[in-house]
Design an enzyme around this catalytic site. Sequence first.
Site, PDB file in Angstrom:
ATOM      1  N   TYR A 147       0.852  -1.208   0.000  1.00 36.59           N
ATOM      2  CA  TYR A 147       0.000   0.000   0.000  1.00 36.59           C
ATOM      3  C   TYR A 147       0.883   1.253   0.000  1.00 36.59           C
ATOM      4  CZ  TYR A 147      -3.839   3.107   1.509  1.00 36.59           C
ATOM      5  OH  TYR A 147      -4.785   4.107   1.618  1.00 36.59           O
ATOM      6  N   ASP A 148       1.831   1.299   0.950  1.00 34.97           N
ATOM      7  CA  ASP A 148       2.643   2.519   1.106  1.00 34.97           C
ATOM      8  C   ASP A 148       3.482   2.787  -0.141  1.00 34.97           C
ATOM      9  OD1 ASP A 148       1.631   1.972   3.600  1.00 34.97           O
ATOM     10  OD2 ASP A 148       3.499   2.334   4.684  1.00 34.97           O
ATOM     11  N   PHE A 193     -14.199  -0.312  16.575  1.00 40.13           N
ATOM     12  CA  PHE A 193     -14.551   0.068  17.954  1.00 40.13           C
ATOM     13  C   PHE A 193     -16.061   0.325  18.085  1.00 40.13           C
ATOM     14  CE2 PHE A 193     -10.180   1.902  19.519  1.00 40.13           C
ATOM     15  CZ  PHE A 193      -9.618   0.654  19.348  1.00 40.13           C
ATOM     16  N   GLY A 209      -2.108   1.083  22.965  1.00 41.16           N
ATOM     17  CA  GLY A 209      -3.097   2.128  22.676  1.00 41.16           C
ATOM     18  C   GLY A 209      -2.532   3.535  22.768  1.00 41.16           C
ATOM     19  N   THR A 212      -0.986   7.296  18.076  1.00 43.67           N
ATOM     20  CA  THR A 212      -1.967   8.350  17.795  1.00 43.67           C
ATOM     21  C   THR A 212      -2.395   8.353  16.333  1.00 43.67           C
ATOM     22  OG1 THR A 212      -0.371  10.077  17.179  1.00 43.67           O
ATOM     23  CG2 THR A 212      -0.894   9.839  19.540  1.00 43.67           C
ATOM     24  N   ASP A 275       3.231  -0.595  12.336  1.00 43.03           N
ATOM     25  CA  ASP A 275       2.087   0.275  12.657  1.00 43.03           C
ATOM     26  C   ASP A 275       2.634   1.650  13.089  1.00 43.03           C
ATOM     27  OD1 ASP A 275      -1.050  -0.546  13.639  1.00 43.03           O
ATOM     28  OD2 ASP A 275      -0.239   1.331  14.419  1.00 43.03           O
TER      29      ASP A 275
HETATM   30  P1  NAD Z   1     -12.782   1.623   0.275  1.00 41.65           P
HETATM   31  O1  NAD Z   1     -12.108   0.314   0.378  1.00 41.65           O
HETATM   32  O2  NAD Z   1     -14.098   1.799   0.943  1.00 41.65           O
HETATM   33  O3  NAD Z   1     -12.956   2.054  -1.247  1.00 41.65           O
HETATM   34  C1  NAD Z   1     -12.082   1.664  -2.270  1.00 41.65           C
HETATM   35  C2  NAD Z   1     -12.926   1.308  -3.477  1.00 41.65           C
HETATM   36  O4  NAD Z   1     -12.059   0.928  -4.563  1.00 41.65           O
HETATM   37  C3  NAD Z   1     -13.853   0.118  -3.228  1.00 41.65           C
HETATM   38  O5  NAD Z   1     -15.152   0.423  -3.649  1.00 41.65           O
HETATM   39  C4  NAD Z   1     -13.240  -1.005  -4.048  1.00 41.65           C
HETATM   40  O6  NAD Z   1     -14.165  -1.967  -4.460  1.00 41.65           O
HETATM   41  C5  NAD Z   1     -12.613  -0.222  -5.179  1.00 41.65           C
HETATM   42  N1  NAD Z   1     -11.523  -0.932  -5.856  1.00 41.65           N
HETATM   43  C6  NAD Z   1     -10.487  -1.588  -5.294  1.00 41.65           C
HETATM   44  N2  NAD Z   1      -9.703  -2.116  -6.239  1.00 41.65           N
HETATM   45  C7  NAD Z   1     -10.250  -1.770  -7.441  1.00 41.65           C
HETATM   46  C8  NAD Z   1      -9.897  -2.019  -8.786  1.00 41.65           C
HETATM   47  N3  NAD Z   1      -8.807  -2.740  -9.100  1.00 41.65           N
HETATM   48  N4  NAD Z   1     -10.676  -1.522  -9.780  1.00 41.65           N
HETATM   49  C9  NAD Z   1     -11.807  -0.809  -9.481  1.00 41.65           C
HETATM   50  N5  NAD Z   1     -12.191  -0.551  -8.208  1.00 41.65           N
HETATM   51  C10 NAD Z   1     -11.417  -1.024  -7.206  1.00 41.65           C
HETATM   52  O7  NAD Z   1     -11.742   2.708   0.823  1.00 41.65           O
HETATM   53  P2  NAD Z   1     -11.887   4.274   1.047  1.00 41.65           P
HETATM   54  O8  NAD Z   1     -11.623   4.522   2.465  1.00 41.65           O
HETATM   55  O9  NAD Z   1     -13.112   4.772   0.419  1.00 41.65           O
HETATM   56  O10 NAD Z   1     -10.626   4.795   0.237  1.00 41.65           O
HETATM   57  C11 NAD Z   1     -10.732   5.401  -1.042  1.00 41.65           C
HETATM   58  C12 NAD Z   1      -9.367   5.907  -1.468  1.00 41.65           C
HETATM   59  O11 NAD Z   1      -8.888   6.863  -0.527  1.00 41.65           O
HETATM   60  C13 NAD Z   1      -8.316   4.807  -1.561  1.00 41.65           C
HETATM   61  O12 NAD Z   1      -7.499   5.053  -2.672  1.00 41.65           O
HETATM   62  C14 NAD Z   1      -7.530   4.988  -0.289  1.00 41.65           C
HETATM   63  O13 NAD Z   1      -6.223   4.532  -0.433  1.00 41.65           O
HETATM   64  C15 NAD Z   1      -7.615   6.481  -0.062  1.00 41.65           C
HETATM   65  N6  NAD Z   1      -7.435   6.832   1.353  1.00 41.65           N
HETATM   66  C16 NAD Z   1      -8.402   6.577   2.264  1.00 41.65           C
HETATM   67  C17 NAD Z   1      -8.189   6.907   3.590  1.00 41.65           C
HETATM   68  C18 NAD Z   1      -9.225   6.687   4.652  1.00 41.65           C
HETATM   69  O14 NAD Z   1      -8.965   6.986   5.820  1.00 41.65           O
HETATM   70  N7  NAD Z   1     -10.397   6.214   4.357  1.00 41.65           N
HETATM   71  C19 NAD Z   1      -6.973   7.479   3.988  1.00 41.65           C
HETATM   72  C20 NAD Z   1      -6.001   7.695   3.017  1.00 41.65           C
HETATM   73  C21 NAD Z   1      -6.245   7.389   1.701  1.00 41.65           C
HETATM   74  N1  UDP Z   2      -6.322  -0.426  15.808  1.00 42.44           N
HETATM   75  C1  UDP Z   2      -6.678  -0.939  17.036  1.00 42.44           C
HETATM   76  N2  UDP Z   2      -7.731  -1.810  17.083  1.00 42.44           N
HETATM   77  C2  UDP Z   2      -8.457  -2.158  15.994  1.00 42.44           C
HETATM   78  C3  UDP Z   2      -8.102  -1.608  14.744  1.00 42.44           C
HETATM   79  C4  UDP Z   2      -7.023  -0.750  14.693  1.00 42.44           C
HETATM   80  O1  UDP Z   2      -6.049  -0.636  18.063  1.00 42.44           O
HETATM   81  O2  UDP Z   2      -9.411  -2.939  16.144  1.00 42.44           O
HETATM   82  C5  UDP Z   2      -5.185   0.530  15.741  1.00 42.44           C
HETATM   83  C6  UDP Z   2      -4.146   0.213  14.678  1.00 42.44           C
HETATM   84  O3  UDP Z   2      -3.176  -0.668  15.202  1.00 42.44           O
HETATM   85  C7  UDP Z   2      -3.586   1.587  14.386  1.00 42.44           C
HETATM   86  C8  UDP Z   2      -4.782   2.519  14.571  1.00 42.44           C
HETATM   87  O4  UDP Z   2      -5.710   1.798  15.379  1.00 42.44           O
HETATM   88  O5  UDP Z   2      -2.596   1.935  15.323  1.00 42.44           O
HETATM   89  C9  UDP Z   2      -5.446   2.928  13.264  1.00 42.44           C
HETATM   90  O6  UDP Z   2      -5.714   1.752  12.528  1.00 42.44           O
HETATM   91  P1  UDP Z   2      -6.489   1.738  11.140  1.00 42.44           P
HETATM   92  O7  UDP Z   2      -6.410   0.352  10.619  1.00 42.44           O
HETATM   93  O8  UDP Z   2      -7.819   2.364  11.303  1.00 42.44           O
HETATM   94  O9  UDP Z   2      -5.676   2.752  10.208  1.00 42.44           O
HETATM   95  P2  UDP Z   2      -4.116   2.996   9.900  1.00 42.44           P
HETATM   96  O10 UDP Z   2      -3.264   2.137  10.774  1.00 42.44           O
HETATM   97  O11 UDP Z   2      -3.986   2.658   8.463  1.00 42.44           O
HETATM   98  O12 UDP Z   2      -3.946   4.424  10.226  1.00 42.44           O
END
Ligand code: NAD
Ligand code: UDP
Length: 317
Positions: A147-148, A193, A209, A212, A275
């Site tokens: 992902y990253d 949660f 926990g 942040t 994490d």
């Molecule tokens: P989500 O998983 O709810 O939505 C992602 C959507 O992409 C889903 O509907 C999934 O079916 C679709 N998808 C996945 N692979 C696909 C493919 N190969 N072709 C077509 N569709 C595909 O996630 P979200 O939280 O809505 O995230 C949307 C975007 O925002 C993502 O790119 C994510 O990386 C980015 N983002 C989200 C957050 C967050 O906190 N929610 C934070 C940072 C970045």
């Molecule tokens: N986390 C947690 N319990 C859960 C799910 C997540 O303590 O049931 C923690 C996780 O380890 C991370 C933070 O909450 O430190 C945010 O996790 P999330 O998966 O929402 O997003 P991201 O780590 O990608 O920011």
Amino acid sequence: MIDQKRILVTGGAGFIGSHLCSKLIREGNDVLCVDNLYTGRKKNISELLKNVNFEYLRHDITFPLFIEVDEIYNLACPASPIHYQNDPVQTTKVNVHGAINMLGLAKRIKAKIFQASTSEVYGDPTVHPQLESYAGNVNCIGPRSCYDEGKRCAETLFFDYRRQHGLNIKVARIFNTYGPNMHPNDGRVVSNFIIQALKGMPITIYGDGSQTRSFCYIDDLIEAITLLMATPNDVTGPMNIGNPDEFQILELAERITELTGSRSEVVFQPLPMDDPKQRRPDITLARQTLNWQPKIKLKEGLEKTIQYFDNLLSRPG
Ligand code: NAD
Ligand code: UDP
Ligand code: UDP
């Protein structure tokens, strides 16, 4: 309508995408939602499907797509750690092949293109809060790397397509966002949660926990990304979008327990590898460029999200 825009939203059936499609439809645009439903749900767009200006196409963006639109929002990618780690090779493919296809499309049809990047490009940050100029601390071979590094490579591609082909690009680095339409089995901390609290199940804290996160409510995020899309050609980002109010995960658990009136106890489970220990956006750039800042405080956002999951649990399916 003469000035009606044709807009493609990839990942439009997901959490953020469905809210974005709703806003674009409300504004009178013609919206094509492309999604392979990997983590998205038809339910998220069922109301939108009744609108004549909204179309849905089941398609995987790792394969080419030939259509004609004016703007592209590229959101397709599983966003929660359990989902993006379930098929890590596909996660890299959607970020890299998917971005190449959407950029190739934008290049051919001369469309403006937005990329949903992420705070994960900063990895486990050693600089706090994170500014756009910080290059990050990312492990390239760990479980989060698909992902990253995928999202980092997508940013590289966006900026190379701009340098090489003059594309009009907008790159937002989105920080943890929450709200209605999150997948109930998403595994992200807010949805986990809330569901655990509502069901009276133990609240699972990973690690002690003390790590942040800074949580942004969906409506604030959608406002910012549409404002970014409307900026002049010389505004490209990357731009942090998020809410700088920072909370320990333990504190989040307490807030949710309180707001739901739950009697759930807290249980501690191992912290996943890599994490991030702390995360908070510096949003000076967004404030100055978009004249935007988040309005919705954690309590208000959590109340709306709790309401959503409460309804969902009482009326599943
Ligand atoms: P989500 O998983 O709810 O939505 C992602 C959507 O992409 C889903 O509907 C999934 O079916 C679709 N998808 C996945 N692979 C696909 C493919 N190969 N072709 C077509 N569709 C595909 O996630 P979200 O939280 O809505 O995230 C949307 C975007 O925002 C993502 O790119 C994510 O990386 C980015 N983002 C989200 C957050 C967050 O906190 N929610 C934070 C940072 C970045
Ligand atoms: N986390 C947690 N319990 C859960 C799910 C997540 O303590 O049931 C923690 C996780 O380890 C991370 C933070 O909450 O430190 C945010 O996790 P999330 O998966 O929402 O997003 P991201 O780590 O990608 O920011
Ligand atoms: N592409 C697409 N739709 C289009 C135009 C291109 O999906 O309308 C894909 C195409 O399959 C190609 C990718 O985008 O693999 C990159 O296109 P680009 O023109 O940059 O590169 P090239 O076609 O020269 O490989």
